[in-house]
Design an enzyme around this catalytic site. Sequence first.
Site, short mmCIF file in Angstrom:
data_model
loop_
_atom_site.label_atom_id
_atom_site.label_comp_id
_atom_site.label_asym_id
_atom_site.label_seq_id
_atom_site.Cartn_x
_atom_site.Cartn_y
_atom_site.Cartn_z
N GLY A 215 6.01 1.18 -5.74
CA GLY A 215 4.71 0.81 -5.19
C GLY A 215 4.79 0.40 -3.74
O GLY A 215 5.82 0.53 -3.07
N ILE A 216 3.70 -0.15 -3.28
CA ILE A 216 3.57 -0.53 -1.88
C ILE A 216 4.02 -1.98 -1.72
O ILE A 216 3.95 -2.76 -2.67
CB ILE A 216 2.09 -0.32 -1.47
CG1 ILE A 216 1.93 -0.01 -0.01
CG2 ILE A 216 1.19 -1.44 -1.93
CD1 ILE A 216 0.60 0.66 0.30
N GLY A 217 4.54 -2.34 -0.56
CA GLY A 217 4.97 -3.72 -0.33
C GLY A 217 6.48 -3.82 -0.24
O GLY A 217 7.21 -2.86 -0.51
N ILE A 219 8.80 -5.59 -1.94
CA ILE A 219 9.69 -5.66 -3.09
C ILE A 219 10.05 -4.27 -3.63
O ILE A 219 11.24 -3.95 -3.79
CB ILE A 219 9.07 -6.53 -4.22
CG1 ILE A 219 8.83 -7.95 -3.71
CG2 ILE A 219 9.92 -6.51 -5.48
CD1 ILE A 219 10.04 -8.80 -3.53
N GLU A 238 3.73 7.66 -6.17
CA GLU A 238 2.60 7.84 -5.27
C GLU A 238 3.10 7.94 -3.82
O GLU A 238 2.71 8.81 -3.07
CB GLU A 238 1.70 6.62 -5.46
CG GLU A 238 0.67 6.42 -4.43
CD GLU A 238 -0.13 5.18 -4.80
OE1 GLU A 238 -0.42 4.99 -5.99
OE2 GLU A 238 -0.46 4.41 -3.90
N1 COA Z 1 -1.47 -16.98 -3.02
C1 COA Z 1 -1.77 -17.00 -1.70
N2 COA Z 1 -1.34 -16.05 -0.82
C2 COA Z 1 -0.57 -15.06 -1.31
C3 COA Z 1 -0.20 -14.98 -2.67
C4 COA Z 1 -0.70 -16.00 -3.54
N3 COA Z 1 -0.41 -15.99 -4.84
N4 COA Z 1 0.59 -13.90 -2.84
C5 COA Z 1 0.69 -13.30 -1.64
N5 COA Z 1 0.02 -14.00 -0.71
C6 COA Z 1 -0.10 -13.69 0.72
C7 COA Z 1 1.26 -13.63 1.38
O1 COA Z 1 1.68 -14.92 1.77
C8 COA Z 1 0.97 -12.73 2.56
O2 COA Z 1 0.30 -13.46 3.55
P1 COA Z 1 0.59 -13.21 5.13
O3 COA Z 1 0.17 -11.78 5.36
O4 COA Z 1 -0.26 -14.21 5.79
O5 COA Z 1 2.08 -13.42 5.29
C9 COA Z 1 -0.03 -11.74 1.98
O6 COA Z 1 -0.63 -12.39 0.86
C10 COA Z 1 0.62 -10.45 1.49
O7 COA Z 1 1.62 -10.78 0.54
P2 COA Z 1 3.10 -10.16 0.57
O8 COA Z 1 3.79 -10.70 -0.62
O9 COA Z 1 3.73 -10.32 1.90
O10 COA Z 1 2.71 -8.62 0.43
P3 COA Z 1 3.55 -7.33 0.18
O11 COA Z 1 3.58 -6.56 1.43
O12 COA Z 1 4.86 -7.60 -0.49
O13 COA Z 1 2.58 -6.59 -0.86
C11 COA Z 1 0.92 -6.65 -2.59
C12 COA Z 1 2.26 -7.19 -2.09
C13 COA Z 1 0.65 -7.20 -3.96
C14 COA Z 1 -0.20 -7.06 -1.64
C15 COA Z 1 1.05 -5.10 -2.64
O14 COA Z 1 2.10 -4.75 -3.50
C16 COA Z 1 -0.22 -4.42 -3.11
O15 COA Z 1 -1.12 -4.19 -2.32
N6 COA Z 1 -0.29 -4.04 -4.42
C17 COA Z 1 -1.48 -3.43 -5.00
C18 COA Z 1 -1.47 -1.92 -4.89
C19 COA Z 1 -0.31 -1.29 -5.60
O16 COA Z 1 0.46 -1.89 -6.30
N7 COA Z 1 -0.15 -0.01 -5.41
C20 COA Z 1 0.95 0.66 -6.06
C21 COA Z 1 1.13 2.03 -5.74
S1 COA Z 1 1.33 2.28 -3.97
#
Ligand code: COA
Length: 432
Positions: A215-217, A219, A238
């Site tokens: 996925g995206i992100g 991790i 994807e």
């Molecule tokens: N409470 C408050 N803030 C939170 C949080 C929580 N539980 N979890 C994450 N955040 C904040 C982070 O601190 C970060 O803030 P910043 O930009 O100010 O630093 C922001 O949200 C993004 O989180 P982060 O963990 O850095 O994002 P990431 O790049 O690792 O992506 C998702 C994580 C969940 C956003 C991303 O995986 C996603 O968009 N998933 C949905 C779509 C998907 O899964 N697609 C899959 C096929 S591509």
Amino acid sequence: MGDWKRYYTEHLTTAAEAVARIQSGDRVAVGHACGEPSFLVDALVANAAAYENVEIVHMVAMGKADYCRPEYARHFRHNALFAGGSTREAINSGRADFTPCFFSEAPALFSSTLPLDVALVMVAPPNEHGMCSLGVSVDYTYEAVKQAKLVIAQVNREMPFTLGGSLIPVGDVDCFVPYDAPVIQLPPPQIGPVERAIGENIASLVRDGDTLQLGIGAIPDAVLSFLKGKHDLGIHSEMFSDGVVELVEAGVITNARKTLHPGKSVATFLMGTRRLYNYVDHNPDVFMAPVDYVNDPRIIAQNDNLVSINSCVQVDLMGQVNSESIGPRQISGVGGQVDFVRGAAMSRGGRSIIAMPSTVKGKTSKIVPLLDSGSAVTTSRCDVDYVVTEYGVAHLKGASLRHRAAALISIAHPDFRAELQEYARSRFDCNN
Ligand code: COA
């Protein structure tokens, strides 16, 4: 097309002339993610005074998204299928709209509720047969080209020429605007001790011969570096990034045991550095295709042992997964997460993994008694399978609510386990 070279030459134009054909009230789809035709978007914004109420439909916006700026509010309204860094503020302050949708269903919107007037896309120059490649973004961009009444393409020699279902004939395009510029890049993620531990826990769930979706992100991409000891992994994802190139070069990803498209890595869009873009250029081992094919859960399920790896914002003790909002504030979208969670569930030997750090920067727990008020539920408690943090693996599918709570508490950060246990006790202990 007979004389495609003549057609191509006759339809060459400048960006300013091409965007002058867009009219007030038009709905415009913009090529997705790193495939965004930034030169055309800049020309559109520069011509803002000529338009009123042009709707801009876009998903992962990796560019500047200047059309979201307050000073253009009368001229443009953004309709986002996914929120990105450059569009979040406009969406959450009400200047832009957000439309929830499974990525696999996005193309169908263009022939139903969101019919398109215009598509702005980026292509690699045509080959000797008069076919252009949509390069790093085939996804909904392919259907936008097929459905829009006016198709404007930035022809960019830096766009990799990818193969598979990514090709469109020059006759599908109304205006060609040659302009070479670097394709938008996404740097590899930072890997620290938390990501390392999560990667090792995920590796314990991945078996030789599995086909992976990433996925995206940070991790999902970081995970790849912990799979170096595996054999014959496959890719049906994807999207993918540079991490896949490294594992192909290391002989770990061979796609040899895939039951669908054996020998090929399958994706609908790509985000990475020039290294990735060079790797996919004219590479017959990479099969790019539209998202209504790649993300269709029925297609995904034709891969035996499909393992999907996605990330999230919060998980509650019932196993409801929010991957797209912080309370009511939209920060991303469902994307392909549910497409793959469901496809993996239908795949013989399939598994789906939601992986996340146990805390937000060490301050608050991402495992919570109840999702924050206003949160979206992205992956439902019936769909969820494995949840992984740096503290371990919780297998939720088929587990009762009481057992789910216990499993999730065991992988929460130790600082938050007592209060989670307190909640679980008050909810499930009949002696309370
Ligand atoms: N409470 C408050 N803030 C939170 C949080 C929580 N539980 N979890 C994450 N955040 C904040 C982070 O601190 C970060 O803030 P910043 O930009 O100010 O630093 C922001 O949200 C993004 O989180 P982060 O963990 O850095 O994002 P990431 O790049 O690792 O992506 C998702 C994580 C969940 C956003 C991303 O995986 C996603 O968009 N998933 C949905 C779509 C998907 O899964 N697609 C899959 C096929 S591509």
